[in-house]
Design a protein around this motif. Structure first.
Motif, PDB file in Angstrom:
ATOM      1  N   SER A  30       0.857  -1.178   0.000  1.00  0.00           N
ATOM      2  CA  SER A  30       0.000   0.000   0.000  1.00  0.00           C
ATOM      3  C   SER A  30       0.897   1.234   0.000  1.00  0.00           C
ATOM      4  N   ALA A  31       0.288   2.378  -0.262  1.00  0.00           N
ATOM      5  CA  ALA A  31       1.052   3.629  -0.294  1.00  0.00           C
ATOM      6  C   ALA A  31       0.146   4.768   0.131  1.00  0.00           C
ATOM      7  N   VAL A  32       0.753   5.798   0.725  1.00  0.00           N
ATOM      8  CA  VAL A  32       0.004   6.988   1.133  1.00  0.00           C
ATOM      9  C   VAL A  32       0.766   8.231   0.695  1.00  0.00           C
ATOM     10  N   LEU A  33       0.011   9.325   0.579  1.00  0.00           N
ATOM     11  CA  LEU A  33       0.614  10.634   0.387  1.00  0.00           C
ATOM     12  C   LEU A  33       0.515  11.383   1.708  1.00  0.00           C
ATOM     13  N   VAL A  34       1.633  11.925   2.154  1.00  0.00           N
ATOM     14  CA  VAL A  34       1.647  12.784   3.348  1.00  0.00           C
ATOM     15  C   VAL A  34       1.524  14.212   2.824  1.00  0.00           C
ATOM     16  N   PRO A  35       0.297  14.783   2.855  1.00  0.00           N
ATOM     17  CA  PRO A  35       0.063  16.056   2.167  1.00  0.00           C
ATOM     18  C   PRO A  35       0.424  17.268   3.013  1.00  0.00           C
ATOM     19  N   LEU A  36       1.326  18.078   2.480  1.00  0.00           N
ATOM     20  CA  LEU A  36       1.699  19.342   3.094  1.00  0.00           C
ATOM     21  C   LEU A  36       1.182  20.475   2.207  1.00  0.00           C
ATOM     22  N   PHE A  37       0.892  21.605   2.821  1.00  0.00           N
ATOM     23  CA  PHE A  37       0.531  22.770   2.023  1.00  0.00           C
ATOM     24  C   PHE A  37       0.822  24.025   2.825  1.00  0.00           C
ATOM     25  N   GLU A  38       0.891  25.139   2.109  1.00  0.00           N
ATOM     26  CA  GLU A  38       1.095  26.433   2.755  1.00  0.00           C
ATOM     27  C   GLU A  38      -0.176  27.255   2.608  1.00  0.00           C
ATOM     28  N   ARG A  39      -0.590  27.856   3.708  1.00  0.00           N
ATOM     29  CA  ARG A  39      -1.724  28.780   3.678  1.00  0.00           C
ATOM     30  C   ARG A  39      -1.396  29.972   4.560  1.00  0.00           C
ATOM     31  N   GLU A  40      -1.475  31.154   3.998  1.00  0.00           N
ATOM     32  CA  GLU A  40      -1.171  32.400   4.713  1.00  0.00           C
ATOM     33  C   GLU A  40       0.197  32.326   5.393  1.00  0.00           C
ATOM     34  N   GLY A  41       1.149  31.760   4.675  1.00  0.00           N
ATOM     35  CA  GLY A  41       2.521  31.709   5.174  1.00  0.00           C
ATOM     36  C   GLY A  41       2.806  30.637   6.196  1.00  0.00           C
ATOM     37  N   VAL A  42       1.823  29.760   6.479  1.00  0.00           N
ATOM     38  CA  VAL A  42       1.997  28.715   7.495  1.00  0.00           C
ATOM     39  C   VAL A  42       1.925  27.342   6.825  1.00  0.00           C
ATOM     40  N   THR A  43       2.898  26.489   7.135  1.00  0.00           N
ATOM     41  CA  THR A  43       2.900  25.130   6.604  1.00  0.00           C
ATOM     42  C   THR A  43       1.945  24.251   7.406  1.00  0.00           C
ATOM     43  N   HIS A  44       1.086  23.539   6.703  1.00  0.00           N
ATOM     44  CA  HIS A  44       0.112  22.639   7.322  1.00  0.00           C
ATOM     45  C   HIS A  44       0.314  21.220   6.813  1.00  0.00           C
ATOM     46  N   VAL A 115       5.962  12.018   0.588  1.00  0.00           N
ATOM     47  CA  VAL A 115       5.691  13.375   1.058  1.00  0.00           C
ATOM     48  C   VAL A 115       5.413  14.233  -0.166  1.00  0.00           C
ATOM     49  N   GLY A 116       4.300  14.971  -0.131  1.00  0.00           N
ATOM     50  CA  GLY A 116       3.953  15.796  -1.281  1.00  0.00           C
ATOM     51  C   GLY A 116       3.318  17.103  -0.869  1.00  0.00           C
ATOM     52  N   VAL A 117       3.433  18.088  -1.751  1.00  0.00           N
ATOM     53  CA  VAL A 117       2.832  19.398  -1.527  1.00  0.00           C
ATOM     54  C   VAL A 117       1.576  19.503  -2.379  1.00  0.00           C
ATOM     55  N   ILE A 118       0.454  19.836  -1.738  1.00  0.00           N
ATOM     56  CA  ILE A 118      -0.815  20.008  -2.430  1.00  0.00           C
ATOM     57  C   ILE A 118      -1.187  21.486  -2.426  1.00  0.00           C
ATOM     58  N   PRO A 119      -2.124  21.899  -3.267  1.00  0.00           N
ATOM     59  CA  PRO A 119      -2.544  23.310  -3.249  1.00  0.00           C
ATOM     60  C   PRO A 119      -3.111  23.689  -1.885  1.00  0.00           C
ATOM     61  N   GLY A 120      -2.875  24.920  -1.475  1.00  0.00           N
ATOM     62  CA  GLY A 120      -3.336  25.389  -0.168  1.00  0.00           C
ATOM     63  C   GLY A 120      -4.686  26.087  -0.214  1.00  0.00           C
ATOM     64  N   ASP A 121      -5.432  25.865  -1.300  1.00  0.00           N
ATOM     65  CA  ASP A 121      -6.696  26.591  -1.453  1.00  0.00           C
ATOM     66  C   ASP A 121      -7.869  25.937  -0.733  1.00  0.00           C
ATOM     67  N   GLY A 122      -7.655  24.744  -0.174  1.00  0.00           N
ATOM     68  CA  GLY A 122      -8.724  24.072   0.563  1.00  0.00           C
ATOM     69  C   GLY A 122      -9.877  23.606  -0.306  1.00  0.00           C
ATOM     70  N   GLN A 123      -9.661  23.531  -1.609  1.00  0.00           N
ATOM     71  CA  GLN A 123     -10.725  23.127  -2.538  1.00  0.00           C
ATOM     72  C   GLN A 123     -10.735  21.605  -2.697  1.00  0.00           C
ATOM     73  N   TYR A 124     -11.245  20.923  -1.693  1.00  0.00           N
ATOM     74  CA  TYR A 124     -11.295  19.464  -1.721  1.00  0.00           C
ATOM     75  C   TYR A 124     -12.670  19.003  -2.207  1.00  0.00           C
ATOM     76  N   ARG A 125     -12.693  17.842  -2.826  1.00  0.00           N
ATOM     77  CA  ARG A 125     -13.946  17.165  -3.165  1.00  0.00           C
ATOM     78  C   ARG A 125     -13.880  15.774  -2.543  1.00  0.00           C
ATOM     79  N   PRO A 126     -14.090  15.687  -1.210  1.00  0.00           N
ATOM     80  CA  PRO A 126     -13.882  14.411  -0.519  1.00  0.00           C
ATOM     81  C   PRO A 126     -14.881  13.344  -0.940  1.00  0.00           C
ATOM     82  N   SER A 127     -14.395  12.121  -1.011  1.00  0.00           N
ATOM     83  CA  SER A 127     -15.238  10.965  -1.290  1.00  0.00           C
ATOM     84  C   SER A 127     -16.006  10.593  -0.029  1.00  0.00           C
ATOM     85  N   ALA A 128     -17.327  10.588  -0.112  1.00  0.00           N
ATOM     86  CA  ALA A 128     -18.137  10.237   1.060  1.00  0.00           C
ATOM     87  C   ALA A 128     -17.899   8.797   1.496  1.00  0.00           C
ATOM     88  N   GLU A 129     -17.496   7.949   0.562  1.00  0.00           N
ATOM     89  CA  GLU A 129     -17.240   6.543   0.874  1.00  0.00           C
ATOM     90  C   GLU A 129     -15.960   6.355   1.675  1.00  0.00           C
TER      91      GLU A 129
END
Length: 196
Positions: A30-44, A115-129
């Protein structure tokens, strides 16, 4: 893009990830992405909580990811496909920084974390499943020592330490917490001058 992302990418490129060597154990890939992003100058960092109806790790916080499918050419394909399926983030919008060491689970999986960097815009479309709740946490906040603890557990007659991070009322534990501990150690190693 923060200096931390650049520093992590450079450091990960010099650290070949250690594959698991557990003779006699057959573990599913199995594999996972550890998602990091920056928003308003802060790493999340981003976690998802799995729905209660899932067979494995129900109600637990995890990183986007899952079992490697036959059509996944590499574990990275798995991590990016699952991130797209779970969060609606297209793989072309992920900047992959590198790999962490493989981690085993008590449910007979071997996890390859990326480890990966994703957009920090918070525009997710989560899967309900697959996703019940999305948790965004400032990465620096997880360095507070009081948030971390270990507990002894036993599985198949073997005692081992289980990692826990408690952020507000949210508890991240198990393999996800072990991956988080590895990332935080690496982020601390590349130096506070890179943190925001």
């Amino acid at each position: 893009m923060t200096a931390l992302f650049d520093a992590l990418e450079t450091r990960l490129s010099t650290l070949p990830p250690r594959a698991l060597n557990l003779p006699g154990l057959v573990l599913r890939e199995s594999a996972v992405l550890v998602p990091l992003f920056e928003r308003e100058g802060v790493t999340h960092i981003l976690f998802t909580r799995r729905p209660a109806h899932l067979r494995n790790h129900a109600n637990q916080f995890s990183f986007p990811g899952g079992r490697r499918d036959p059509e996944d050419v590499t574990p990275l394909h798995t991590a990016l496909r699952e991130t797209e399926e779970e969060l609606g983030i297209h793989r072309s919008r992920v900047r992959v920084l590198g790999m962490l060491d493989e981690v085993p689970t008590t449910t007979s999986f071997r996890i390859q974390p990326f480890v990966g960097v994703i957009p920090g815009d918070g525009q997710y479309r989560p899967s309900a499943e697959e996703v019940e709740f999305i948790l965004e946490v400032p990465l620096r906040g997880l360095l507070e020592p009081s948030l971390y603890r270990t507990e002894k557990r036993t599985a198949q007659g073997i005692e081992y330490d289980v990692d826990f991070y408690t952020y507000n009322t949210h508890v991240v534990w198990g393999a996800t917490a072990r991956i988080l501990r590895s990332l935080l150690a690496l982020a601390s190693e590349v130096g506070p001058q890179n943190w925001r």
